[in-house]
Structure formats: structure tokens, C-alpha cells
Scaffold this motif. Structure first.
Motif, short mmCIF file in Angstrom:
data_model
loop_
_atom_site.label_atom_id
_atom_site.label_comp_id
_atom_site.label_asym_id
_atom_site.label_seq_id
_atom_site.Cartn_x
_atom_site.Cartn_y
_atom_site.Cartn_z
N MET A 259 0.83 -1.21 0.00
CA MET A 259 0.00 0.00 0.00
C MET A 259 0.86 1.25 0.00
O MET A 259 0.62 2.20 -0.76
CB MET A 259 -0.93 -0.01 1.22
N ASP B 116 -5.01 1.96 -2.06
CA ASP B 116 -5.88 1.90 -0.89
C ASP B 116 -6.11 0.45 -0.50
O ASP B 116 -5.64 -0.48 -1.16
CB ASP B 116 -7.22 2.61 -1.15
N GLU C 234 -9.83 -0.51 8.67
CA GLU C 234 -8.40 -0.33 8.87
C GLU C 234 -7.98 -1.08 10.13
O GLU C 234 -7.98 -0.53 11.23
CB GLU C 234 -8.07 1.16 8.99
#
Length: 510
Positions: free
Chosen positions: A36, A42, A438
Motif C-alpha cells: 500500500m 488503498d 483499517e
């Protein structure tokens, strides 16, 4: 039959390539954050680096297994190895996330060409009564590779950068090609007509099913685009696969999937059992890795090293279990392995608390090693024991397809369960801690006040793979007594005993 004077060198040369492609199913998980950052991608995009590989790997397996019968397993294996190695170099040099995803698709296609051929070659060069040790090695390779992937990935990413999880395949692929070209025999080809409609139906059905399951969590099990939904794809995939089976039943030519394979009770049961194993092995590591990193604050490499007892014990004992398979009924070894697998996961679930001494988690890891040693070899041996050489590729394709579908089911199911249990245990504090968002990677990123609830969620999630392993144990209980060898030295030396045992085996069938 195709008895080879020195089959073991051939097997070892195949194992190198097989180990490499299986490592690539798990090695990228550790490198995702680095990819990433390096490519400016993303989270959703980087998840496709793994998804693209698994889709391209799983979907063609039925077809590539059959192609091995038609063109020779050695030729398909070497061709797939070339594609895989070149695609690995392409992955390392990729300058964008889109290019990396495309390269991973070609990697998956190469792996799909190779995998069925490894099992098919074993089936054709080892007599049934001497196949246990060979399948034990094949199984140990499959089991250990799933664990070595994250460990090796962590070391390479920390030491050299994410590109090297792909570059490392290039020299290994070259060595594997040279050894396989020299040591793997060119086996007899079995002419087959191409079932074009069967190829299309199986590819479309498997793609829709695997894509729906694999990507369901990313779309919250809802709408993908316009009228297309996750569940719509899954249902459509099932309908197409039912149509595929019906076509195979009534196809007057030569079907892609010979349904007569499933007349063998043990082949059918072994496929059911390996589906549960694929589910369990894939799903069990996710809660553990997140617990180690999020609650205990371990690095990716450190958390992967917690699985070392499992990898070492499995690798050492699997060949021993393989030799026992040739002397005793594989059912007893497989049942023991499945029960130990379920037991180890329940033990993990009970141990998971934030203040538990870290060394205690090595104990169930060791039990997992014992379990793995008793699972892979017995299941693969039982599945292939009665396969005639001309159907070795088709049978191997089916077996590996069911294993991969189990892995995809396990990955999707454990992610959904983890998210649900985190929401239940943490409530409003779950923001940023769900697998679909996340996910924190170190203990410092998750407030200590949330550690207890997060740990409880991971402990509860581990009970799912434990339950599926128990189901696999129940399936294995119904294995019929192995038939006598139909070819090989023992079959020739004792035809009367073989005939008597054959009658006994037939009597055990439903």
C-alpha cells in the motif's frame, strides 16, 4: 501400469515447485501494508493482490487437471512453472497496483496448471500400496507452506522490501524447472475430447461462486454494482454448477468431470474432508495473527514465528505418518489428526486472554503440528488409491478444487464472524478494529481498554474452524476399508489375497 524405478527423485523435484506456489497463497498477507505504501494503493485495491491470485488459481483447476491427462502432466507442470516464474518477476517490477494485480492473475494461472499435475504424477508413478509415504510428503508440503508463507514474507519485507516476496521465486523457479525437466518422467498421455460446454460452465460457475464468497465481506454482503449483488452471484454460481453437473451426467461424449469418480466412496468422502481442512487451516490463522499483533504488540514476523512449532512438527512427522498409511488403515490416522486439529483450536480459544504468558501459545501450536501430520497424507492417499492412471488428472483436479473452495469459504466466513464478534464485544469502541476496515497492526494502535473485548472476539471466532474440523473428523469416520492394490509389486505377488480383500471392501460399501 507406469511403474518408475526411481520415483522419489521425481517427487522431490515436483515438491519444490508445489511448495513455492502454495507459499504465494499466504505470503502477500504480511506484505499488504508495505505494498500500500510503495504503490500508493488503498486497502480495497491491495486486497485484490491476493484475491486475483486465488481466483485465477482456483477456477481453472478442473480444466487443468484434465489437460494433464491429455498432454502429459510433465508438460503441463513445466509450462505452468514457466508462466509462474515469469509472472513472479513481473510482480516484483510492477510499478502500479493495477499492474501488480494483472501479474498476480498470471501467477495464479501458472499455479493452476502446476498443482493437479503434482498429485497426478504421484498417483501414476507410485503403486497404491506404496503411495502413503509419497502423499505424506505431498501433504506435509501443503501444510507447512501455509505457515512458512507469513514467516518468510515478514523476513523478506522487513529485510529487503515487498518486491522480494516475488523476486525470490525466480531462482527457485529456475532450479525447480531444471530438476523437473531431468527427473520427472514423461508419462503416457491419454487422449481426451474437449468438453467445450463443460469447460465454459465449470469456469463460469466456479468464478461466480468463488468471487461472491471471496469478495462478500468487501461489499458487506450487499450490492456490488447496480442490480448485481454478492448473494446474487453466489446463487448464480451454484445454479450454473448444478447445470454443469447435469451436463456431465447426460453428455454422451467425454465429460470434463467423470462422475464415475464419485462412485468410489472414499474419493467422495476424502473430497468432503479436504474441504473442511482447507476451511480450517485458512481461517484459523487470521484471529491468531490479529491477536498477536493487536493485543500482544508483536511484529508480523514475530507473530508468524508463533506458528513455528506447528510447521516443524508437521514437517518432521508427516513422512512418518505416510509410512504408517501404507501399513494401517488411513482412517484411524486421519480421524486422530482431525480431532487433534479441533482440540488445538479449542485450546487456543480458551488460552486467549490479554495477560496470558506468550510461551503458552506454543503448546497448542505443537498440537496443530501433530494434527497436520495426520491429516494431509491420509486424506490424499485415500482419495487417490483407487484412481486409474487415465483419470489421475481429473481426480487431482477435483480434489484440489474442493480444497481451494474450502479455503475461500474459510477466509470469507472467519472475516464475517470476526467482524460480528468485534461489534458485539466492543460496541461503539469497535471503530477501526473490524477486519473489513483499517485493522490495527500493533498493540499500541488499539487502546488497552479494548484489549479484553477484542481478545474475547478472537477467541470466539476460533471456535468456528474448530467446529468445521470436527465435522471433517465425522466425515473421515465413514471411510471404507482400503481396497487391495490393483497394480504394483504387492498386487502381483498376492492376487488371491487381493481378491479376498476386494470382496471384503465391496461388502463395506453402502
Amino acid at each position: 501400469m507406469e511403474t518408475i524405478a526411481k520415483p522419489w527423485p521425481a517427487l522431490w523435484s515436483l515438491v519444490i515447485g508445489f511448495f513455492m506456489i502454495l507459499i504465494d497463497t499466504t505470503i502477500v498477507s504480511v506484505a499488504n501494508p508495505a505494498i500500500m505504501r510503495g504503490l500508493g494503493a488503498d486497502l480495497n485495491a491491495v486486497l485484490w493482490v491476493t484475491s486475483a491470485y486465488l481466483l485465477a488459481y482456483a477456477v481453472p483447476l478442473l480444466i487443468t487437471g484434465r489437460l494433464g491427462d491429455r498432454f502429459g502432466p510433465k508438460n503441463l507442470y513445466l509450462g505452468g512453472l514457466v508462466i509462474f516464474t515469469l509472472a513472479s518477476a513481473w510482480c516484483g517490477f510492477a510499478g502500479s497496483i493495477e499492474m501488480l494485480i494483472v501479474a498476480r492473475v498470471f501467477q495464479g494461472l501458472g499455479a493452476s496448471l502446476m498443482t493437479p499435475q503434482t498429485m497426478a504424477v504421484i498417483t501414476r508413478i507410485f503403486p497404491p500400496d506404496r503411495r502413503g509415504a509419497a502423499m505424506g510428503l505431498w501433504g506435509a508440503t501443503a501444510g507447512v507452506a501455509t505457515l512458512v508463507g507469513p514467516i518468510l514474507g515478514g523476513v523478506l519485507v522487513d529485510g529487503f522490501g515487498w518486491e522480494w516476496i516475488f523476486f525470490v521465486n525466480v531462482p527457485i523457479g529456475i532450479v525447480a524447472f531444471v530438476l523437473a525437466a531431468r527427473l520427472v518422467p514423461s508419462l503416457e498421455k491419454h487422449p481426451h475430447k474437449f468438453d467445450i460446454l463443460g469447460v465454459v460452465l465449470s469456469a463460469v460457475g466456479l468464478f461466480l461462486l468463488v468471487f461472491g464468497i471471496q469478495e462478500g465481506e468487501a461489499y458487506d454482503w450487499g450490492t456490488i454494482a447496480g442490480p448485481i449483488t454478492v448473494w446474487g452471484l453466489i446463487v448464480a454460481g451454484i445454479v450454473v454448477l448444478i447445470g454443469f453437473v447435469v451436463w456431465q451426467r447426460y453428455n454422451r461424449g467425454e465429460p470434463l468431470l467423470p462422475l464415475k469418480l464419485f462412485r468410489d466412496r472414499n474419493f467422495s468422502l476424502a473430497n468432503g474432508a479436504i474441504t473442511t481442512v482447507g476451511f480450517t487451516i485458512t481461517s484459523m490463522s487470521l484471529p491468531l495473527i490479529f491477536f498477536y499483533q493487536t493485543v500482544l504488540g508483536l511484529t508480523p514476523t514475530q507473530s508468524a514465528l508463533m506458528m513455528v512449532p506447528m510447521a516443524v512438527i508437521s514437517g518432521v512427522l508427516a513422512p512418518v505418518a505416510g509410512k504408517l498409511i501404507d501399513r494401517y488403515n488411513p482412517r484411524y490416522i486421519a480421524v486422530t489428526g482431525m480431532l487433534l486439529l479441533a482440540l488445538a483450536l479449542v485450546w487456543y480459544s480458551l488460552l486467549l486472554t490479554p495477560d496470558r504468558p506468550i510461551w503458552m501459545f506454543l503448546l497448542p501450536s505443537a498440537v496443530l503440528g501433530l494434527a497436520n501430520a495426520g491429516i494431509w497424507g491420509p486424506l490424499s492417499t485415500t482419495a487417490t488409491r483407487n484412481l486409474p492412471p487415465q483419470l489421475a488428472g481429473a481426480g487431482s483436479g477435483v480434489y484440489n478444487t474442493t480444497r481451494q473452495i474450502g479455503a475461500v469459504l474459510g477466509s470469507a466466513s472467519i472475516a464475517a464472524l470476526m467482524q460480528a464478534r468485534i461489534s458485539a464485544e466492543l460496541g461503539g469502541g469497535a471503530s477501526g478494529a473490524a477486519p473489513g476496515g483499517e485493522m490495527p497492526t500493533t498493540g499500541g494502535e488499539l487502546p488497552e481498554a479494548l484489549h479484553a473485548g477484542f481478545t474475547a472476539a478472537m477467541a470466539q471466532a476460533l471456535l468456528l474452524p474448530a467446529a468445521v474440523a470436527l465435522i471433517g473428523g465425522v466425515i473421515v469416520v465413514f471411510f471404507a476399508k482400503p481396497k487391495p492394490p490393483q497394480w504394483g509389486p504387492r498386487a502381483q505377488a498376492a492376487p488371491d489375497d487381493a481378491a479376498a480383500t476386494e470382496q471384503e471392501a465391496q461388502a463395506t460399501r453402502p
